[in-house]
Enzyme design. Structure first.
Site, PDB file in Angstrom:
ATOM      1  N   ASN A  17       0.846  -1.180   0.000  1.00 37.72           N
ATOM      2  CA  ASN A  17       0.000   0.000   0.000  1.00 37.72           C
ATOM      3  C   ASN A  17       0.889   1.240   0.000  1.00 37.72           C
ATOM      4  O   ASN A  17       2.093   1.159   0.260  1.00 37.72           O
ATOM      5  CB  ASN A  17      -0.905   0.008   1.235  1.00 37.72           C
ATOM      6  CG  ASN A  17      -1.955  -1.081   1.189  1.00 37.72           C
ATOM      7  OD1 ASN A  17      -2.696  -1.199   0.225  1.00 37.72           O
ATOM      8  ND2 ASN A  17      -2.010  -1.893   2.247  1.00 37.72           N
ATOM      9  N   CYS A  30      -4.376  -7.311  -3.048  1.00 37.63           N
ATOM     10  CA  CYS A  30      -4.981  -6.222  -3.820  1.00 37.63           C
ATOM     11  C   CYS A  30      -5.537  -6.788  -5.125  1.00 37.63           C
ATOM     12  O   CYS A  30      -4.789  -7.305  -5.957  1.00 37.63           O
ATOM     13  CB  CYS A  30      -3.946  -5.140  -4.112  1.00 37.63           C
ATOM     14  SG  CYS A  30      -4.597  -3.742  -5.046  1.00 37.63           S
ATOM     15  N   GLY A  31      -6.859  -6.689  -5.291  1.00 38.39           N
ATOM     16  CA  GLY A  31      -7.504  -7.249  -6.475  1.00 38.39           C
ATOM     17  C   GLY A  31      -7.168  -6.501  -7.752  1.00 38.39           C
ATOM     18  O   GLY A  31      -6.754  -7.097  -8.748  1.00 38.39           O
ATOM     19  N   ASN A  32      -7.340  -5.176  -7.745  1.00 40.65           N
ATOM     20  CA  ASN A  32      -7.026  -4.396  -8.937  1.00 40.65           C
ATOM     21  C   ASN A  32      -5.524  -4.409  -9.218  1.00 40.65           C
ATOM     22  O   ASN A  32      -5.095  -4.433 -10.378  1.00 40.65           O
ATOM     23  CB  ASN A  32      -7.513  -2.955  -8.778  1.00 40.65           C
ATOM     24  CG  ASN A  32      -9.011  -2.830  -8.927  1.00 40.65           C
ATOM     25  OD1 ASN A  32      -9.650  -3.613  -9.633  1.00 40.65           O
ATOM     26  ND2 ASN A  32      -9.592  -1.850  -8.256  1.00 40.65           N
ATOM     27  N   CYS A  88     -11.650  -0.266  -5.611  1.00 40.58           N
ATOM     28  CA  CYS A  88     -10.922  -1.230  -4.779  1.00 40.58           C
ATOM     29  C   CYS A  88     -11.385  -2.624  -5.172  1.00 40.58           C
ATOM     30  O   CYS A  88     -12.563  -2.960  -5.006  1.00 40.58           O
ATOM     31  CB  CYS A  88     -11.196  -0.966  -3.297  1.00 40.58           C
ATOM     32  SG  CYS A  88     -10.521  -2.234  -2.191  1.00 40.58           S
TER      33      CYS A  88
END
Length: 255
Positions: free
Chosen positions: A64, A72-74, A196
């Site tokens: 992050n 983190c999906g994206n 998100c």
């Protein structure tokens, strides 16, 4: 030290992508924070290192913007696109991430990533809690477009109920056509992001509790995603997050 970087965005969720197969990126969280800073660095919601892995096509190491780590999906979708451009992945790939291995497919700029099964859903008095690789509090509201996401999201994120690690917070509006509109306060970014991936996934699963069917169309401030899933006893399986991953620009920066 000069490093080549590539800037990507996935429905407005933006990332710095770095080819770190030679393991030269400095092990210094302040460097990550500086690179992600929108005034003193490149600017991004997160930073992703792409590395070799002995068992999978590649490894994605995600940070992050404050240097903390999570799934983190994206970011995963952007990582797949970038790894393919490096010749490390084909149209179907398996990679290692923070929470373990994931499968993905890519066709042009559309990337679909499989997330882990969700084995439990916690229904709360003020919403729903679902962990889709990252923890998410989900609140269903009306007129989400005009809702004060940052102060309200921050209050829930740092509330005693989620202490000490906190949670991501999503505000969801149900729409016609099996669609939802989502705005998210992201832990680790400590502000609202335009999209998100793990958040819209959690919101889609929560929407199924209100009668929505797979696949759910998700509108965010940064664009549109699709979440498909199967309902199982107590949770969900076969969860896929699908949407565009877009290269923005590349460059060199001294660190």
């Amino acid at each position: 030290m000069e490093i080549r970087f590539h800037k990507y965005q996935g429905t407005g969720n933006d990332f710095i992508l770095i080819d770190d197969r030679e393991l030269q990126f400095p092990d210094d969280l302040t460097v990550i924070e500086t690179l992600c800073h929108r005034r003193f660095g490149i600017g991004a919601d997160g930073l992703i290192l792409i590395r070799n892995h002995p068992e999978y096509d590649f490894e994605m190491v995600y940070y992050n913007s404050d240097g903390s780590q999570s799934m983190c999906g994206n970011g995963s979708r952007c990582a797949v696109h970038f790894a393919k451009s490096l010749g490390m992945a084909t149209n179907r790939t398996t990679f290692m991430s923070t929470d373990g291995p994931h499968e993905a497919t890519i066709k042009e700029d559309i990337v679909s990533v499989q997330l882990y099964d969700v084995d439990s859903v916690e229904e709360l008095t003020d919403g729903v809690f679902i962990n889709t690789g990252s923890p998410h509090h989900i609140a269903f509201l009306e007129d989400v477009k005009n809702f004060p996401v940052v102060p309200e999201g921050k209050a829930i994120r740092f509330s005693e109920a989620y202490a000490p690690k906190g949670t991501n917070v999503n505000f969801v509006e149900l729409e016609d056509g099996n669609a939802i509109f989502v705005r998210t306060y992201e832990r680790g970014v400590e502000g609202e992001t335009l999209s998100c991936g793990t958040g819209v996934t959690a919101c889609s699963l929560a929407a199924s509790l209100k009668g929505y069917k797979s696949p759910v169309i998700v509108h965010t401030l940064g664009g549109t995603l699709e979440v498909s899933f199967a309902v199982k006893e107590g949770g969900f399986s076969d969860i896929f997050l699908k949407g565009p991953a877009t290269p923005v620009y590349s460059g060199l920066i001294d660190v």
